[in-house]
Design a protein around this motif. Sequence first.
Motif, PDB file in Angstrom:
ATOM      1  N   ILE A   4     -41.022 -15.951   6.021  1.00  0.00           N
ATOM      2  CA  ILE A   4     -42.452 -15.643   6.055  1.00  0.00           C
ATOM      3  C   ILE A   4     -43.083 -16.107   7.369  1.00  0.00           C
ATOM      4  CG2 ILE A   4     -44.691 -16.134   4.941  1.00  0.00           C
ATOM      5  CD1 ILE A   4     -43.174 -16.263   2.284  1.00  0.00           C
ATOM      6  N   ASN A   5     -42.612 -17.254   7.929  1.00  0.00           N
ATOM      7  CA  ASN A   5     -43.140 -17.618   9.254  1.00  0.00           C
ATOM      8  C   ASN A   5     -42.110 -17.395  10.361  1.00  0.00           C
ATOM      9  OD1 ASN A   5     -41.496 -19.745   8.673  1.00  0.00           O
ATOM     10  ND2 ASN A   5     -42.995 -21.339   9.145  1.00  0.00           N
ATOM     11  N   HIS A   6     -41.145 -16.499  10.054  1.00  0.00           N
ATOM     12  CA  HIS A   6     -40.213 -16.035  11.068  1.00  0.00           C
ATOM     13  C   HIS A   6     -39.328 -17.140  11.638  1.00  0.00           C
ATOM     14  CE1 HIS A   6     -38.737 -13.365  14.288  1.00  0.00           C
ATOM     15  NE2 HIS A   6     -39.181 -12.398  13.514  1.00  0.00           N
ATOM     16  N   LEU A   7     -39.092 -18.206  10.850  1.00  0.00           N
ATOM     17  CA  LEU A   7     -38.061 -19.163  11.263  1.00  0.00           C
ATOM     18  C   LEU A   7     -36.699 -18.489  11.137  1.00  0.00           C
ATOM     19  CD1 LEU A   7     -39.127 -22.637   9.797  1.00  0.00           C
ATOM     20  CD2 LEU A   7     -39.166 -21.882  12.171  1.00  0.00           C
ATOM     21  N   GLU A   8     -36.640 -17.527  10.201  1.00  0.00           N
ATOM     22  CA  GLU A   8     -35.466 -16.652  10.118  1.00  0.00           C
ATOM     23  C   GLU A   8     -35.969 -15.222  10.297  1.00  0.00           C
ATOM     24  OE1 GLU A   8     -32.555 -17.870   9.771  1.00  0.00           O
ATOM     25  OE2 GLU A   8     -32.760 -19.783   8.699  1.00  0.00           O
ATOM     26  N   ALA A   9     -35.225 -14.441  11.089  1.00  0.00           N
ATOM     27  CA  ALA A   9     -35.597 -13.038  11.253  1.00  0.00           C
ATOM     28  C   ALA A   9     -34.977 -12.246  10.106  1.00  0.00           C
ATOM     29  CB  ALA A   9     -35.081 -12.517  12.584  1.00  0.00           C
ATOM     30  N   ILE A  10     -35.732 -11.282   9.564  1.00  0.00           N
ATOM     31  CA  ILE A  10     -35.165 -10.501   8.461  1.00  0.00           C
ATOM     32  C   ILE A  10     -34.421  -9.287   9.015  1.00  0.00           C
ATOM     33  CG2 ILE A  10     -36.906 -11.298   6.833  1.00  0.00           C
ATOM     34  CD1 ILE A  10     -38.351  -8.678   7.120  1.00  0.00           C
ATOM     35  N   ASP A  11     -33.490  -8.754   8.213  1.00  0.00           N
ATOM     36  CA  ASP A  11     -32.632  -7.659   8.681  1.00  0.00           C
ATOM     37  C   ASP A  11     -33.194  -6.302   8.320  1.00  0.00           C
ATOM     38  OD1 ASP A  11     -30.882  -9.649   9.473  1.00  0.00           O
ATOM     39  OD2 ASP A  11     -29.770  -9.592   7.584  1.00  0.00           O
ATOM     40  N   GLN A  12     -33.989  -6.269   7.251  1.00  0.00           N
ATOM     41  CA  GLN A  12     -34.491  -4.981   6.764  1.00  0.00           C
ATOM     42  C   GLN A  12     -35.774  -5.257   5.999  1.00  0.00           C
ATOM     43  OE1 GLN A  12     -31.567  -2.860   4.367  1.00  0.00           O
ATOM     44  NE2 GLN A  12     -33.140  -1.451   3.661  1.00  0.00           N
ATOM     45  N   GLY A  13     -36.657  -4.254   5.924  1.00  0.00           N
ATOM     46  CA  GLY A  13     -37.914  -4.422   5.212  1.00  0.00           C
ATOM     47  C   GLY A  13     -38.993  -4.967   6.127  1.00  0.00           C
ATOM     48  N   SER A  14     -40.076  -5.488   5.525  1.00  0.00           N
ATOM     49  CA  SER A  14     -41.160  -5.999   6.358  1.00  0.00           C
ATOM     50  C   SER A  14     -41.918  -7.096   5.631  1.00  0.00           C
ATOM     51  CB  SER A  14     -42.120  -4.864   6.732  1.00  0.00           C
ATOM     52  OG  SER A  14     -42.790  -4.415   5.571  1.00  0.00           O
ATOM     53  N   ILE A  15     -42.512  -7.978   6.415  1.00  0.00           N
ATOM     54  CA  ILE A  15     -43.383  -9.006   5.858  1.00  0.00           C
ATOM     55  C   ILE A  15     -44.690  -8.978   6.653  1.00  0.00           C
ATOM     56  CG2 ILE A  15     -43.719 -11.467   5.431  1.00  0.00           C
ATOM     57  CD1 ILE A  15     -40.722 -11.808   5.275  1.00  0.00           C
ATOM     58  N   GLU A  16     -45.815  -8.964   5.934  1.00  0.00           N
ATOM     59  CA  GLU A  16     -47.102  -9.058   6.612  1.00  0.00           C
ATOM     60  C   GLU A  16     -47.797 -10.325   6.152  1.00  0.00           C
ATOM     61  OE1 GLU A  16     -49.773  -5.547   6.510  1.00  0.00           O
ATOM     62  OE2 GLU A  16     -47.922  -4.514   5.921  1.00  0.00           O
ATOM     63  N   VAL A  17     -48.421 -11.008   7.093  1.00  0.00           N
ATOM     64  CA  VAL A  17     -49.252 -12.158   6.742  1.00  0.00           C
ATOM     65  C   VAL A  17     -50.624 -11.930   7.357  1.00  0.00           C
ATOM     66  CG1 VAL A  17     -49.602 -14.639   7.010  1.00  0.00           C
ATOM     67  CG2 VAL A  17     -47.308 -13.759   6.601  1.00  0.00           C
ATOM     68  N   ASP A  18     -51.641 -11.943   6.539  1.00  0.00           N
ATOM     69  CA  ASP A  18     -53.012 -11.795   7.015  1.00  0.00           C
ATOM     70  C   ASP A  18     -53.193 -10.518   7.839  1.00  0.00           C
ATOM     71  OD1 ASP A  18     -55.634 -12.594   7.234  1.00  0.00           O
ATOM     72  OD2 ASP A  18     -55.309 -13.764   9.054  1.00  0.00           O
ATOM     73  N   GLY A  19     -52.584  -9.427   7.356  1.00  0.00           N
ATOM     74  CA  GLY A  19     -52.770  -8.148   8.006  1.00  0.00           C
ATOM     75  C   GLY A  19     -51.925  -7.883   9.245  1.00  0.00           C
ATOM     76  N   GLU A  20     -51.112  -8.864   9.645  1.00  0.00           N
ATOM     77  CA  GLU A  20     -50.248  -8.651  10.809  1.00  0.00           C
ATOM     78  C   GLU A  20     -48.804  -8.687  10.351  1.00  0.00           C
ATOM     79  OE1 GLU A  20     -50.633 -11.279  14.187  1.00  0.00           O
ATOM     80  OE2 GLU A  20     -52.741 -11.563  13.711  1.00  0.00           O
TER      81      GLU A  20
END
Lengths: 310, 257
Positions: free
Chosen positions: B54-70
Amino acid sequence: MTDATAAYVAGVARLPDDALRDVKRAHQPFPLVRVALWTLAFAVAAGFAYIVAVNPNFGWPVVAQYFFDPTVMQGLSVTLGLTVVAMILGIVLGLLLAISRMSKDRLASSLSGLFIWFFRGTPLLVQLIFWYNLSTLFPRISLGFASWETNDLITPLTAAILGLALNEAAYMAEIIRGGLLSVDKGQAETAEAFGMTRARALWRIIIPQAMKSIVPPTGNQLISMIKATSLVSVIAMADLLYSVQSIYNRTFEIIPLLMVAVLWYLLITSILNVGQGAIERYYSRGDRGAQNSAPEKLAATRAETADERA
Amino acid sequence: MSAHDTALVRARNVHKAFGPLEVLKGIDLDVVAGEVVVILGPSGSGKSTFLRCINHLEAIDQGSIEVDGEQVGYRLHNSRLDRLSNREITVQRRKIGMVFQQFNLYPHMTTLQNVIEAPVGVHGQNRKEAIRYGRELLTRVGLADKIDAYPRQLSGGQQQRVAIARALAIRPKLMLFDEPTSALDPELIGEVLATMRDLARQGLTMIVVTHEIGFAREAADRVVFMDDGNVIEAGPPGAVLANPQHPRTRAFLSRFI
């Protein structure tokens, strides 16, 4: 808690010689062997000092005469100046090398590795002579917009600084890298999670903690650097050793003048040892309290937190 | 702006693998502002990894995460998705506070220095104001008298409360708790959970990975149960904890009763 209540609370019987067995009143045996060894060591040291002091071949009056000689003072200042400049350059360059060595970027880490491999792998004396004779390889140095005669750039001073600093940087890079690796990985991650840039995390979080393991070997390097500067006498730099040599070449009082140099080297390294101790204490400030936080202190904090919860 | 913008965190089909090991197998989750979400699940179910995505300490391989519209780590512009630079990602993280299992206080700084480091150094706050707010936060977590102590002079529970104050000091929109009580002695867990319950009551958006079922029951608005990289059950604590539907959830919860 008094003795009596302690006994009753625990519900144990008390014997008449319990008080006599109380270790608090025990006598220490006389440390015969230790006293004997100390006496022996002092006797040997005193005897040796006496032999050195009365041996006329050491020429102590000559030592005294040249100890503050202007030539020697000049040499001493060159030695100190070279040490300081080469060490500062070595540490700065070493830090950059250590960071790029640890970088995920393959190019940066390979270049840094190559530098360290070369400058640690060849003798310092050879490197110094090599820099001094650079003009035989490259008579002119050009940077595109300007060019210089190599011999105008490479004086004994610049050759000495280049040689010492680049060699030092290779060793410092490994020392600093070891220090950075010794810091818990969670620290870098925390800095990252708090939105710090990598540079800020290094400067504020990682390096201060790494200093604890960087300072002792760096003190070692500094001391060996002071002595390594004596190598620059081969490229006609008038350092401390070169200056006493120039005097005894004239007066043939070889031993007394070498003693002058030896005493100065010892004096400087002694001062540095004291300074190193102070720096080490500064960087282990977070450990203080942890070391003397024996059980009582821990119990005290536990009790406090228990109070707060209640 | 559309309806989904009420969600502070939107995770869609999040996949993450470490080498051949698939840790997250398509996580979907919305967290609205002010909500307290507790993620439960057995060890190795991927809950900590998801939190760290969620705070990009790990990068995800697929899909998406948004926090506060970004979108975390990326920018969508005219239907073209660009990866952000490291510096932009650094800036993105600054509205998210995080509390770690091992506290990770900076050992060379005092309690107060720990708390004001990010506000002053990262957010460019006025130092005086940061110190004032830092003292206020440390008082709030019950450590007003430990302002000048170094972390190693504190008990585990006190260290974790300092870590919570440190995360609050950046006035985060979202707080992530990664097993905040797992490294604590049993008698110190209570003080940390009490602090977290206070925060939940004050309306802070929190995502908490924990094994503390009691905390989930009392403080969570929603419990999410993860197993083997999937969300297998989610809902209000009353429903999920008292009446679990999935056999895995039931098996997991039975160990705590």
